[in-house]
Design an enzyme around this catalytic site. Structure first.
Site, PDB file in Angstrom:
ATOM      1  N   HIS A 110       0.442  -1.004   0.042  1.00 48.40           N
ATOM      2  CA  HIS A 110       0.132  -0.138  -0.092  1.00 48.40           C
ATOM      3  C   HIS A 110       1.045   1.269   0.243  1.00 48.40           C
ATOM      4  O   HIS A 110       1.002   2.015   0.611  1.00 48.40           O
ATOM      5  CB  HIS A 110      -1.210   0.185   1.448  1.00 48.40           C
ATOM      6  N   ARG A 157       3.090   3.406  -5.674  1.00 48.15           N
ATOM      7  CA  ARG A 157       2.669   3.065  -6.818  1.00 48.15           C
ATOM      8  C   ARG A 157       1.835   1.692  -6.715  1.00 48.15           C
ATOM      9  O   ARG A 157       1.051   2.146  -7.663  1.00 48.15           O
ATOM     10  CB  ARG A 157       4.152   1.814  -7.132  1.00 48.15           C
ATOM     11  N   HIS A 158       1.110   1.780  -5.946  1.00 45.25           N
ATOM     12  CA  HIS A 158      -0.329   1.413  -5.220  1.00 45.25           C
ATOM     13  C   HIS A 158      -1.124   2.354  -5.695  1.00 45.25           C
ATOM     14  O   HIS A 158      -2.333   1.855  -6.655  1.00 45.25           O
ATOM     15  CB  HIS A 158      -0.628   0.198  -4.191  1.00 45.25           C
ATOM     16  N   HIS A 208      -6.133   7.939  -2.198  1.00 48.60           N
ATOM     17  CA  HIS A 208      -6.964   7.423  -0.639  1.00 48.60           C
ATOM     18  C   HIS A 208      -6.158   6.049   0.496  1.00 48.60           C
ATOM     19  O   HIS A 208      -7.127   5.837   1.055  1.00 48.60           O
ATOM     20  CB  HIS A 208      -7.443   5.898  -2.431  1.00 48.60           C
ATOM     21  N   ASP A 209      -4.766   5.842  -0.015  1.00 56.55           N
ATOM     22  CA  ASP A 209      -3.908   4.770   0.512  1.00 56.55           C
ATOM     23  C   ASP A 209      -3.097   6.064   1.634  1.00 56.55           C
ATOM     24  O   ASP A 209      -1.773   5.789   1.862  1.00 56.55           O
ATOM     25  CB  ASP A 209      -3.273   3.703   0.065  1.00 56.55           C
ATOM     26  N   ASP A 228      -9.583  -0.277  -7.458  1.00 53.90           N
ATOM     27  CA  ASP A 228      -8.693  -0.294  -5.775  1.00 53.90           C
ATOM     28  C   ASP A 228      -8.588  -1.490  -6.140  1.00 53.90           C
ATOM     29  O   ASP A 228      -7.041  -2.507  -5.843  1.00 53.90           O
ATOM     30  CB  ASP A 228      -9.428  -0.287  -4.935  1.00 53.90           C
ATOM     31  N   GLN A 265      -7.562 -16.445  -2.483  1.00 52.05           N
ATOM     32  CA  GLN A 265      -7.502 -15.767  -4.165  1.00 52.05           C
ATOM     33  C   GLN A 265      -9.109 -15.508  -4.956  1.00 52.05           C
ATOM     34  O   GLN A 265      -9.577 -15.103  -5.207  1.00 52.05           O
ATOM     35  CB  GLN A 265      -6.315 -16.337  -4.457  1.00 52.05           C
TER      36      GLN A 265
END
EC number: 3.1.4.-
Length: 899
Positions: A596, A599-600, A636-637, A747, A800
């Site tokens: 997080h 780059r994310h 957002h992070d 996201d 996953q």
């Protein structure tokens, strides 16, 4: 065998003596000792208590003896006062002379004796009983009743304190409690007429008078002939009661009261008025004492409990129910609202919008009931024995009780409603919790709660008195004082909670400032003067975009290119230098955590850019929404610590103190505002005030939407709209829903990338999760969740698949249905699911083989050395990881798994 002597009880002896008064009188005259006579004189108040040892005086030696005399008399002893306070009243009336002795007295002696009998009696019930018994003796009437006046000036009525009292009846036999007392409106019936006109009514034949009600005669079989009814007045001439005697006892058929009876009755009631007034004043003093004690107890309680608003309200509600004896109590707390007019320039000077201006309801201003919003409401039933419950949002909006509470908050009035159902001001709302729980609302006392600045902070309601009566004026007075202390307590508790939050905010701010800094002039200048590659060269229009080939500086240049391609710089007159400085500051305020990080955020923004352009979503949104979403993606992070919301709660971090829900998301938004408010970083500085407010709301809503808990709450509504064929999303509510779904899609968009990218990103996410799990194990001594447990790394493919099925697949399927140009996202998700499923299946096959091999080895080992049970167990359990893995695969994976 000798005969046994029967047991004689005290009650039997008292009953015999009371029933045989002539025998009792003769026995006392013939057998009473001097000491008994002296004690009798002391009890009668004719002697001071200290003279008991000498018997040398029947008079008080000095005025200082008066308190001693008072302490010896039942009606004004300290014990009696304590009994009043505790509610444990023991009716032990002052002894009267025997009827035979009374009847031997002259009229004057009899009159004075009966006046002495009531002169110092301060118990209203005992006093009223004595009055009627004495009146029967004076007038030779068969029985009597006494009514006391109650109610306000505009709603006066009489209540039957005692009914059908005779010379020999006891107080307990004739006393009417609140449940069975008779209420007579002033002006109705004979007693009501007397209370209204203050006239004396002497009726010769009751059945010939239209005001007479013969219902009691019909029920009891008693025959009423004559009635003498007269008002009891206080010193101001106001009616405080009505006395009524029935049937003159003459020994013949004539039962009429004479004029002499009227005169005696009138003279005696004059003294009775004084006695009743004194007794009522005594009762008021007792009530005032109880009120003061209650308020002292409440003050101690509310100032002891300041750490929890809910516990304080619970204590307040329990005290209120005990005080006024009602079935139900509710407290509504008013929402703290953001002032409508916020100056955007104020934000630029460093204010954070997450700490809004508070708009309370002061006495100088009025708000319409529809504008009143309650933050929460507490409800307490007497039957729940102190357990409060929070009212639902539906009840806060639709219930009649909430409607009444909003009216009181708007008008600042105190409402005392005797019949709520017939009150036309408030509509009846069906289907609310108040209707569904079977509670029948009858009467209500509703009052505003003020803080120390005399602003309304809440509303309190009391419902249905236990005695079925309405709330009286004294209830209102008591409750008003009660509400003042409640307001102070609630206000102090809210201030305490705010102080705790401010302390936490300060801790967070200091930590952030120590860790981060704004962009330097050199960084800003380097980006400003750099060449910005084309979007095509950077591959920004592709859903398969990969950030790996881009260096750190190139990610900033690519972000600038997104703003330029969307024409946001021109449309909103963005300062290019400010934009560069803001981007450098945003990147600097991301921590170097495993996943997080900056780059994310950059990848999320690129996906949003692609949805606008390649996905053709821009025509469904305004330019203000477009810039708001791009900024939200980039922010957002912000300041993510590599740990999730649950971790913040586990360690009780300052962030968890500040935000009870969506902890990290609220922090990300606050940090976004912090950067915007820092000097030279407000990219929205050229927007109009109205656009500024809108874009900040868009930014907040979009960042909070990245909390998957909120996604699950709103996904159903979005699915309903898509299935109905919604295409335009015109209303603000629908557009906000669309924006939120787009934020979630961006996201988690790594799940739609080509398989090599997806696999690489998933490992990064898993690594960050495992780092959190390691901390939980080593520092908190907790067992982490499976997705955080490094020992469960081999279960990543299975998790996953669960993550894709629970979150990603439904979302991308809906977006593709809404916009076919977004089908690429859905197709990428489907493709990656196949890859993960294949890996999960392969792992399961391997686990089963290991389990089988382990079991076989255990059997062989047992056969070769059966006595070594311990080794057998070790070999058997060695296969358990595979078995455990197989069982866990049947459970639904957590929604917040890995990407």
């Amino acid at each position: 065998m000798a005969a046994t002597t029967p047991q004689v009880t005290r009650e039997a002896v008292e009953y015999y003596l009371s029933s045989n008064l002539e025998f009792t009188s003769n026995w006392i005259v013939n057998n009473a000792t001097d000491d008994m006579i002296h004690q009798w004189k002391v009890r009668r108040g004719w002697l001071a208590t200290h003279s008991a040892g000498g018997h040398d005086s029947d008079l008080l030696d000095s005025p200082t003896d008066f308190p001693s005399m008072l302490s010896s008399k039942n009606s004004i002893t300290e014990n009696m006062f304590k009994n009043y306070i505790s509610g444990n009243r023991k009716f032990t009336p002052r002894p009267r002379k025997m009827l035979t002795s009374l009847r031997q007295m002259s009229e004057r002696e009899l009159f004075m004796e009966l006046i002495r009998d009531i002169a110092n009696e301060l118990d209203v019930n005992v006093l009223c009983h004595k009055i009627l018994a004495n009146v029967s003796t004076l007038t030779n009437s068969d029985r009597g009743s006494l009514f006391l006046a109650r109610g306000s000036k505009n709603n006066r009525y009489l209540v039957s304190k005692l009914f059908d009292v005779t010379e020999s009846s006891t107080l307990e036999d004739t006393l009417q409690n609140e449940e069975n007392e008779i209420r007579v409106p002033v002006g109705k019936g004979i007693a009501g007429h007397v209370a209204l006109t203050k006239e004396t009514v002497n009726i010769k034949n009751a059945y010939e008078d239209p005001r007479f009600n013969n219902e009691v005669d019909l029920k009891t079989g008693y025959k009423t002939h004559s009635i003498l009814c007269m008002p009891i007045l206080n010193y101001e001439g106001d009616v405080i009661g009505v006395a009524q005697i029935i049937n003159k006892r003459t020994g013949d058929e004539v039962h009429e009261f004479t004029e002499d009876d009227v005169e005696v009755f009138k003279n005696y009631l004059t003294f009775c008025g004084i006695g009743i007034t004194n007794a009522q004043l005594f009762e008021l003093s007792v009530e005032e004492y109880k009120r003061n004690q209650m308020l002292l107890k409440l003050a101690r309680g509310i100032f002891e409990e300041q750490s929890s608003l809910e516990k304080l309200v619970q204590k307040i509600m329990i005290e209120a129910q005990e005080l006024l004896r009602c079935e139900r109590c509710s407290v509504y707390l008013i929402e703290e609202e953001v002032a409508e007019e916020q100056d955007p320039k104020y934000l630029k000077r460093g204010s954070v919008t997450s700490m809004p201006e508070i708009e309370l309801i002061s006495t100088n201003g009025r708000k319409e009931p529809k504008d009143i919003v309650f933050a929460k409401a507490f409800d307490l039933f007497m039957k729940d024995k102190g357990t409060i419950r929070l009212l639902s949002e539906k009840d806060l909006v639709n219930s009649k009780n909430a409607e009444i509470a909003r009216y009181v908050a708007s008008t600042h009035e105190t409402l005392n409603i005797s019949d709520v159902q017939s009150d036309t001001r408030f509509s009846r709302q069906e289907g609310t919790e108040e209707e569904e729980d079977g509670f029948q609302l009858q009467n209500m006392l509703c009052m505003p709660i003020y803080n120390s600045q005399h602003c309304i902070i809440g509303i309190t309601q009391l419902m249905n008195k236990m005695n079925k009566h309405p709330f009286y004026e004294r209830d209102m007075n008591m409750f008003e004082a009660f509400a003042i202390f409640c307001g102070l307590g609630i206000h102090n508790t809210q201030m305490y909670e705010n102080a705790v939050k401010l302390s936490a905010k300060q801790s967070v701010a200091l930590e952030v400032l120590s860790y981060h800094a704004m962009a330097s002039k050199e960084e800003t200048a380097a980006l400003k003067n750099s060449h910005i590659p084309s979007a095509k060269k950077l591959n920004l229009y592709s859903f398969d975009f990969d950030d790996l080939p881009l260096g750190e500086d190139l990610t900033l240049q690519a972000t600038i290119r997104m703003f330029l391609e969307l024409d946001l710089v021109n449309k909103f007159h963005l300062s290019y230098e400010v934009l560069c400085r803001w981007l450098c500051s945003v990147r600097k305020n991301y921590r170097p955590v495993t996943y997080h990080n900056w780059r994310h955020a950059f990848n999320v923004a690129q996906t949003m850019f692609t949805m606008f352009t390649t996905g053709k979503m821009r025509n469904m949104l305004t330019d203000l929404e477009v810039i708001g979403l791009i900024v939200a993606c980039l922010c957002h992070d912000l300041d993510h610590r590599g740990t999730n919301n649950a971790f913040q709660l586990k360690v009780d971090s300052p962030l968890a103190v500040l935000y009870s829900t969506s902890t990290m998301e609220h922090h990300h938004f606050d940090h976004s505002i912090l950067i915007l408010n820092s000097e030279g970083n407000n990219i929205f500085e050229n927007l109009s005030p109205e656009d500024y407010r809108k874009v900040i709301k868009i930014l907040e809503s979009a960042i909070l939407a990245t909390d998957l808990a909120l996604y699950f709450k709103k996904r159903g509504n979005f699915q309903t709209l898509v299935e109905r064929g919604e295409k335009k999303f015109v209303t603000e509510e629908k557009k906000e829903l669309l924006r939120n779904m787009m934020m979630t899609a961006c996201d988690v968009s790594a799940i739609t990338k080509p398989w090599p990218i997806q696999q690489r990103v998933a490992k990064l996410v898993a690594s960050e999760f495992f780092e959190q799990g390691d901390i939980e194990k080593s520092q908190l001594n907790l067992k982490p969740h499976a997705m955080m447990d490094r020992e469960k790394e081999d279960e990543l493919p299975k998790m996953q698949v669960g993550f894709i099925d629970a979150i990603c697949m439904p979302l991308y399927k809906m977006l593709a249905q809404l916009k076919p140009s977004l089908q690429h996202l859905h197709s990428g998700c489907v493709s990656n699911r196949k890859e993960w499923q294949s890996m999960a299946d392969g792992h399961e096959v391997t686990a089963k083989k290991q389990q089988q091999n382990g079991s076989h080895a255990g059997v062989v080992h047992a056969q070769e050395g059966g006595s070594q049970g311990t080794d057998k167990t070790k070999l058997t359990t060695s296969s358990s990881p595979g078995k455990t893995s197989h069982v866990r695969s049947k459970k639904k994976s957590k929604a917040c798994s890995v990407l």
